[in-house]
Design a protein around this motif. Structure first.
Motif, short mmCIF file in Angstrom:
data_model
loop_
_atom_site.label_atom_id
_atom_site.label_comp_id
_atom_site.label_asym_id
_atom_site.label_seq_id
_atom_site.Cartn_x
_atom_site.Cartn_y
_atom_site.Cartn_z
N UNK A 72 0.83 -1.21 0.00
CA UNK A 72 0.00 0.00 0.00
C UNK A 72 0.87 1.26 0.00
N UNK A 73 1.96 1.24 0.77
CA UNK A 73 2.83 2.42 0.84
C UNK A 73 3.62 2.64 -0.46
N UNK A 74 3.83 1.57 -1.23
CA UNK A 74 4.62 1.68 -2.46
C UNK A 74 3.76 1.38 -3.70
N UNK A 78 5.00 0.57 -7.48
CA UNK A 78 4.83 -0.80 -7.95
C UNK A 78 4.04 -0.85 -9.25
N UNK A 79 2.98 -0.04 -9.36
CA UNK A 79 2.17 -0.06 -10.59
C UNK A 79 2.94 0.49 -11.78
N UNK A 80 3.67 1.58 -11.58
CA UNK A 80 4.47 2.12 -12.70
C UNK A 80 5.59 1.16 -13.07
N UNK A 83 3.96 -1.70 -15.04
CA UNK A 83 3.61 -1.26 -16.39
C UNK A 83 4.86 -1.13 -17.26
N UNK A 84 5.93 -0.63 -16.67
CA UNK A 84 7.19 -0.49 -17.41
C UNK A 84 7.75 -1.86 -17.78
N UNK A 85 7.66 -2.81 -16.87
CA UNK A 85 8.16 -4.16 -17.14
C UNK A 85 7.36 -4.83 -18.26
N UNK A 86 6.03 -4.70 -18.19
CA UNK A 86 5.18 -5.34 -19.19
C UNK A 86 5.43 -4.76 -20.58
N UNK A 87 5.55 -3.43 -20.67
CA UNK A 87 5.68 -2.79 -21.98
C UNK A 87 7.10 -2.86 -22.54
N UNK A 347 -1.61 -0.49 -19.69
CA UNK A 347 -1.40 -1.31 -18.49
C UNK A 347 -1.48 -0.44 -17.23
N UNK A 348 -0.84 0.73 -17.29
CA UNK A 348 -0.84 1.61 -16.12
C UNK A 348 -2.27 2.09 -15.81
#
Length: 401
Positions: A72-74, A78-80, A83-87, A347-348
């Motif tokens: 929750x704090x990160x 984590x989402x960015x 998304x960067x890893x997937x793309x 993704x993001x």
């Protein structure tokens, strides 16, 4: 059936209970002391892993200590990062094309449209668009534009030069040998036809009569002898035709050289280029106008028939399938390359559309059993290490004493 989380709780509680129960007798009994230290170590290991596992998703016992409620704090980071890893690492154009490289898109397309319901479903979607396009088509404007632009386009193709190059290569490579041989063969058959023989005899008779009037050559023609010249003439023509069919003959060499020279003249002949371009423009325009008339008189369902005919031709040609497959893959590669940033944004946006608590709860549900197994392993490993350390400490104490 007890869940893995319940099993981890029970194992931790059992270790704590064993440590507490053995503690009063630990000083008096070696076995009780062993059980106490082993269970205590297992309890400490289980509690440490419980804290670590729980701290990933929430605050253990509500304690807001550093390193708790990690997800929750990160969450934004984590989402960015995901998304960067997937793309940039997972769904790159190269990875996608490598994954689909062995697939034949043309065969997949044919297999899809081999089912009539798929063709009908496509046509149900396309038909309204086709009807609207046909109804709104300004055929007069299209015809004027066609007549104006088509000659310019055909002239830009430089077809006369291409035609001359092709013919020159054909002559140089001997591609016309079969044509000359066929022409010589057919011409020989004509030479021996009765009609041609009669024509030559008539011409010879006319020449004899002309020469006999008053000519220096009249001595060559004796009455009734002119017809004898016909077989000689036919024989010489046959020799000429044989030379025409022979690629190594002098006649063929001279004829090929003459053709090459004439073609080179045509390359720079503006009148020839204008004539050829004009003929091609007339043919293309006639075809286009005929198609326009067809569109005006036929129902739009003719386009469906054209589509089905094209699919049938494609199904019967491996070469065309290969070309279509290559074109579709090239198109897919271009789209993936152009839409690289779109994948990241998609993704993001999808991750950010989830409620943070719901997404963390789903993640915990997905990996919860594995994490609870870590707790069980931690409790067991802690107890094992406690037992080993107790044995080592006891042996050392005995040796020192």
């Amino acid at each position: 059936m007890a869940t893995v989380k319940t099993q981890a709780h029970c194992l931790l509680a059992g270790a704590a209970a064993a440590a507490a129960c053995a503690w009063p007798w630990a000083q008096a009994s070696l076995a009780a002391d062993f059980i106490h230290h082993t269970a205590l170590a297992a309890t400490i290991g289980g509690l440490a892993d419980w804290w670590g596992v729980t701290a990933l998703f929430k605050r253990p016992m509500g304690v807001n200590a550093p390193g708790t409620d990690v997800l929750r704090n990160n969450y934004e980071r984590l989402t960015t990062g995901l998304a960067d890893f997937v793309s940039n690492d997972l769904l790159t154009a190269e990875n996608v094309m490598q994954a689909v490289g062995d697939e034949n898109f043309a065969k997949l397309l044919l297999a899809h449209f081999a089912q009539q319901q798929n063709v009908e479903r496509l046509w149900q979607t396309v038909r309204p668009l086709a009807e609207h396009a046909l109804q709104s088509l300004n055929t007069r404007q299209a015809e004027q534009l066609l007549l104006q632009e088509l000659p310019k386009y055909i002239a830009s193709l430089r077809i006369p030069e291409i035609l001359v190059d092709a013919l020159q290569k054909a002559v140089a490579n001997g591609s016309f040998n079969g044509l000359w041989q066929l022409a010589a063969q057919d011409s020989k058959q004509i030479l021996h036809k009765a009609e041609f023989t009669a024509l030559l005899e008539g011409l010879a008779q006319m020449a004899e009569e002309e020469y006999n009037k008053d000519s220096l050559l009249r001595n060559l023609f004796v009455s009734g002898q002119a017809a004898k010249l016909v077989p000689l003439f036919v024989q010489e023509l046959e020799k000429t035709l044989d030379a025409l069919a022979d690629p190594a003959s002098e006649l063929r060499r001279q004829l090929d050289n003459w053709l090459l020279a004439r073609m080179e003249d045509y390359r720079h002949d503006i009148a020839f280029a204008d004539w050829l371009n004009g003929k091609l423009s007339q043919m293309a325009t006639a075809k286009a106008l005929a198609f326009k008339e067809l569109l005006q008189t036929q129902d739009v369902d003719i386009l469906l028939q054209l589509l089905q005919n094209r699919l049938q031709l494609l199904a019967n040609s491996e070469v065309e399938q290969g070309k279509l497959d290559h074109a579709l893959k090239e198109l897919l590669l271009q789209v993936l390359t152009m839409q690289h940033d779109t994948v990241y944004d998609l993704v993001l946006h999808k991750l950010q559309s989830y409620d943070k608590d719901d997404l963390i709860a789903k993640m915990e549900l997905r990996v919860g059993d594995d994490l609870q197994n870590i707790r069980k392993s931690g409790t067991c490993i802690g107890g094992l290490l406690g037992a080993v350390l107790f044995v080592i400490a006891t042996l050392a104490e005995r040796l020192v004493s």
